[in-house]
Design an enzyme around this catalytic site. Sequence first.
Site, mmCIF file in Angstrom:
data_model
loop_
_atom_site.group_PDB
_atom_site.id
_atom_site.type_symbol
_atom_site.label_atom_id
_atom_site.label_comp_id
_atom_site.label_asym_id
_atom_site.label_seq_id
_atom_site.Cartn_x
_atom_site.Cartn_y
_atom_site.Cartn_z
ATOM 1 N N PHE A 152 0.844 -1.342 -0.093
ATOM 2 C CA PHE A 152 -0.016 0.127 0.061
ATOM 3 C C PHE A 152 0.788 1.128 0.175
ATOM 4 O O PHE A 152 0.254 2.223 -0.229
ATOM 5 C CB PHE A 152 -0.788 -0.027 1.249
ATOM 6 C CG PHE A 152 -0.305 0.214 2.520
ATOM 7 C CD1 PHE A 152 0.100 1.695 2.887
ATOM 8 C CD2 PHE A 152 0.346 -0.837 3.508
ATOM 9 C CE1 PHE A 152 0.563 2.003 4.013
ATOM 10 C CE2 PHE A 152 0.733 -0.207 4.733
ATOM 11 C CZ PHE A 152 1.019 1.221 4.893
ATOM 12 N N LYS A 176 -1.488 -6.404 -9.949
ATOM 13 C CA LYS A 176 -2.315 -6.312 -8.760
ATOM 14 C C LYS A 176 -1.910 -5.372 -7.573
ATOM 15 O O LYS A 176 -1.038 -5.826 -6.981
ATOM 16 C CB LYS A 176 -2.260 -7.783 -8.140
ATOM 17 C CG LYS A 176 -3.596 -8.342 -7.681
ATOM 18 C CD LYS A 176 -4.003 -7.662 -6.177
ATOM 19 C CE LYS A 176 -3.063 -8.084 -4.842
ATOM 20 N NZ LYS A 176 -3.456 -7.111 -3.952
ATOM 21 N N GLU A 179 -4.923 -3.493 -2.152
ATOM 22 C CA GLU A 179 -6.604 -3.315 -2.204
ATOM 23 C C GLU A 179 -6.787 -2.253 -1.390
ATOM 24 O O GLU A 179 -7.883 -1.711 -1.331
ATOM 25 C CB GLU A 179 -7.290 -4.693 -1.576
ATOM 26 C CG GLU A 179 -6.797 -5.183 -0.222
ATOM 27 C CD GLU A 179 -5.541 -5.994 0.131
ATOM 28 O OE1 GLU A 179 -4.781 -6.008 -1.058
ATOM 29 O OE2 GLU A 179 -5.566 -6.697 1.061
ATOM 30 N N SER A 229 4.882 -7.414 3.242
ATOM 31 C CA SER A 229 5.635 -7.568 4.724
ATOM 32 C C SER A 229 6.392 -8.959 4.346
ATOM 33 O O SER A 229 6.133 -9.715 3.612
ATOM 34 C CB SER A 229 4.318 -7.642 5.331
ATOM 35 O OG SER A 229 3.450 -8.756 4.997
ATOM 36 N N CYS A 284 9.866 1.256 3.504
ATOM 37 C CA CYS A 284 10.652 0.174 3.922
ATOM 38 C C CYS A 284 11.920 0.767 4.088
ATOM 39 O O CYS A 284 12.690 -0.200 4.574
ATOM 40 C CB CYS A 284 10.539 -0.768 2.936
ATOM 41 S SG CYS A 284 11.274 -0.224 1.395
ATOM 42 N N GLU A 385 8.915 -4.840 13.059
ATOM 43 C CA GLU A 385 8.479 -3.729 12.144
ATOM 44 C C GLU A 385 7.257 -2.952 12.773
ATOM 45 O O GLU A 385 6.359 -3.648 12.587
ATOM 46 C CB GLU A 385 8.639 -4.238 10.900
ATOM 47 C CG GLU A 385 8.142 -3.077 9.627
ATOM 48 C CD GLU A 385 8.039 -3.333 8.251
ATOM 49 O OE1 GLU A 385 7.189 -4.579 8.228
ATOM 50 O OE2 GLU A 385 8.559 -2.800 7.514
HETATM 51 P P1 NAD Z 1 1.339 -6.729 2.994
HETATM 52 O O1 NAD Z 1 2.348 -8.101 2.838
HETATM 53 O O2 NAD Z 1 0.165 -6.761 3.978
HETATM 54 O O3 NAD Z 1 0.298 -6.828 1.404
HETATM 55 C C1 NAD Z 1 1.236 -6.711 0.231
HETATM 56 C C2 NAD Z 1 0.283 -7.279 -0.849
HETATM 57 O O4 NAD Z 1 0.321 -8.716 -0.446
HETATM 58 C C3 NAD Z 1 -0.863 -6.943 -1.074
HETATM 59 O O5 NAD Z 1 -1.400 -6.721 -2.529
HETATM 60 C C4 NAD Z 1 -1.926 -7.781 -0.637
HETATM 61 O O6 NAD Z 1 -3.287 -7.843 -1.064
HETATM 62 C C5 NAD Z 1 -1.114 -9.121 -0.509
HETATM 63 N N1 NAD Z 1 -1.451 -10.092 0.558
HETATM 64 C C6 NAD Z 1 -1.436 -9.825 1.986
HETATM 65 N N2 NAD Z 1 -1.594 -10.733 2.570
HETATM 66 C C7 NAD Z 1 -1.771 -11.898 1.829
HETATM 67 C C8 NAD Z 1 -1.969 -13.311 1.867
HETATM 68 N N3 NAD Z 1 -1.996 -13.886 3.118
HETATM 69 N N4 NAD Z 1 -1.804 -13.992 0.755
HETATM 70 C C9 NAD Z 1 -1.735 -13.667 -0.349
HETATM 71 N N5 NAD Z 1 -1.597 -12.272 -0.731
HETATM 72 C C10 NAD Z 1 -1.464 -11.437 0.558
HETATM 73 O O7 NAD Z 1 2.034 -5.411 2.648
HETATM 74 P P2 NAD Z 1 1.438 -3.714 2.886
HETATM 75 O O8 NAD Z 1 0.917 -3.641 4.422
HETATM 76 O O9 NAD Z 1 0.745 -3.491 1.979
HETATM 77 O O10 NAD Z 1 3.095 -3.219 2.853
HETATM 78 C C11 NAD Z 1 3.648 -2.914 3.846
HETATM 79 C C12 NAD Z 1 4.881 -3.977 3.903
HETATM 80 O O11 NAD Z 1 5.665 -3.898 2.705
HETATM 81 C C13 NAD Z 1 5.785 -3.560 5.002
HETATM 82 O O12 NAD Z 1 6.188 -4.562 5.788
HETATM 83 C C14 NAD Z 1 6.952 -2.885 4.304
HETATM 84 O O13 NAD Z 1 8.350 -2.878 4.957
HETATM 85 C C15 NAD Z 1 6.786 -3.421 3.042
HETATM 86 N N6 NAD Z 1 7.628 -2.850 1.752
HETATM 87 C C16 NAD Z 1 8.879 -3.248 1.411
HETATM 88 C C17 NAD Z 1 9.408 -2.610 0.476
HETATM 89 C C18 NAD Z 1 10.966 -3.300 0.074
HETATM 90 O O14 NAD Z 1 11.259 -2.811 -0.897
HETATM 91 N N7 NAD Z 1 11.326 -3.993 0.693
HETATM 92 C C19 NAD Z 1 8.843 -1.526 -0.227
HETATM 93 C C20 NAD Z 1 7.774 -1.334 0.249
HETATM 94 C C21 NAD Z 1 6.981 -1.717 1.465
#
Ligand code: NAD
Length: 492
Positions: A152, A176, A179, A229, A284, A385
């Site tokens: 997000f 994708k 959401e 994450s 991140c 985190e």
């Molecule tokens: P998230 O992991 O909750 O969601 C990311 C994506 O995964 C979304 O599109 C979501 O629909 C999907 N998703 C979530 N749970 C799922 C599941 N159980 N099964 C299948 N798909 C699933 O992450 P977020 O809260 O949207 O973003 C924040 C996280 O992203 C933080 O941990 C941050 O550190 C990380 N991040 C990392 C970087 C990097 O470059 N390393 C960059 C930006 C964000």
Amino acid sequence: MNGISSLPNYINGQWLTSNATEYLDVINPTTAAILARVPLSPASEVHQAAEAAAVAFESWRRTPATERVQYLFKLKNLLEENFADLARTITQECGKTLAESQGEMRRAIENVEIACGIPMMMQGTNLEDIARGIDEIMIRQPLGVVAVICPFNFPGMIPFWFLPYAIATGNTYIVKPSEKVPLTMQKIFKLIEKTGLPKGVINLVNGAKAAVDAILDHPQIKAISFVGSTPVAKYIYSRGAANGKRMQCQGGAKNPIIVLPDADMEMTTKIAADSAFGCAGQRCLAAAIAVTVGEARARFTEAIAEIAKKRVVGNGLEQGVEMGPVITSQSKTRIEQLIQQGVAAGAELLVDGRNPQITGYEQGNFIRPTILQNVSPTGEIARTEIFGPVLSLIHLDSIDEAIALVNSGQYGNMACLFTSSGAAARKFRYEAEAGNIGINIGVAAPMAFFPFSGWKDSFFGDLHGQGNHAVEFFTQTKVVVERWPNNWSRQF
Ligand code: NAD
């Protein structure tokens, strides 16, 4: 329903209403207003997108690279023309300030610009006469249908770490979005449509777990980029890899900065505050822990507390606002619980940003900058985190102890050192276990011509996003060995 629109998917060059049975509200984190409804698309819609992309691939891969990048030139111009509107949309759905959203879009566009160099970047190599009259060449070919699953926190930028390289190298694509923030991609796809790109080359499927699982399992999808994450990154990496796909999965972080006594303290505290509280800590690459060494402690602590208290928090669309809300009310509650947990474990609240009153935005998910001091290096708060505007202060006696602390963490996304000693800087750069290092600077996402990713639990895979790594990730090499008899002309 109530004038709130339901967002369509974009598949095979058409805007299609989803057959989803479940929808989520897209909520403005500043005002709590419902902006739209996003479908949790079923697997069948991912299949439809994958089939369309697979058909489009046959012709797209044969389109000369010089012709493919013409669409990117058009897209670059359209993104520039719509820059202000896109930045505004990011702020509305994500909460960050307008300046932060503009920075994000600038970085997205930069990736489009760099990918325009694909005709040079994806060239192969060759050696004539590996034996007399025999030549060997290595060519790069696209993989087929590839996909990205996004988080997000950067709805405009993150898809562009991958998308321009993927299509310029001849692949076809599925996005994708998160959401929680699907609106920016809706607008960007309207621009993609205007480029005249052949149908099926880039597709948009909204959704959450069902859509992701369908992407992970679809046999036509050859490679997946994921950013999110760590627990989800691990899951996506293993399931996709078990299905034989090429995977690159960027995970979470807990980034430390070290402050030595010889650092320029005014500059250091300003940079540390920007790094910790920029985008409300939802980056991140955000600083999450500040480790002061020796005499740095008193000066740093006093100065950072002052800056944190003065931060202007509010609606990111308003001038002068330096920090917006966090993404959801659940996220706000979680962050506040973690702060409380830190206090219960013995940390002191140097600056308490919980439950601020932001006049006119009482429903927003606001937390002001928060600083915990005397945080135990091994405690939960120093390891988890938080992904909010919370900085934990830890004090140690030497740079060796500080580097040992950096290297003891689960993550390895970013680490910074503030010092005026070249020798200390070199030691840190050499020894710190992180994919991104800052010396007297907070790390922003690297420029588009550098690969971007972390180490340890911040990344699962091999090749990273952006630049040459993206070209490697989205192509497969083929080695051809050739011999042509000298008497060929006599055959006709
Ligand atoms: P998230 O992991 O909750 O969601 C990311 C994506 O995964 C979304 O599109 C979501 O629909 C999907 N998703 C979530 N749970 C799922 C599941 N159980 N099964 C299948 N798909 C699933 O992450 P977020 O809260 O949207 O973003 C924040 C996280 O992203 C933080 O941990 C941050 O550190 C990380 N991040 C990392 C970087 C990097 O470059 N390393 C960059 C930006 C964000």
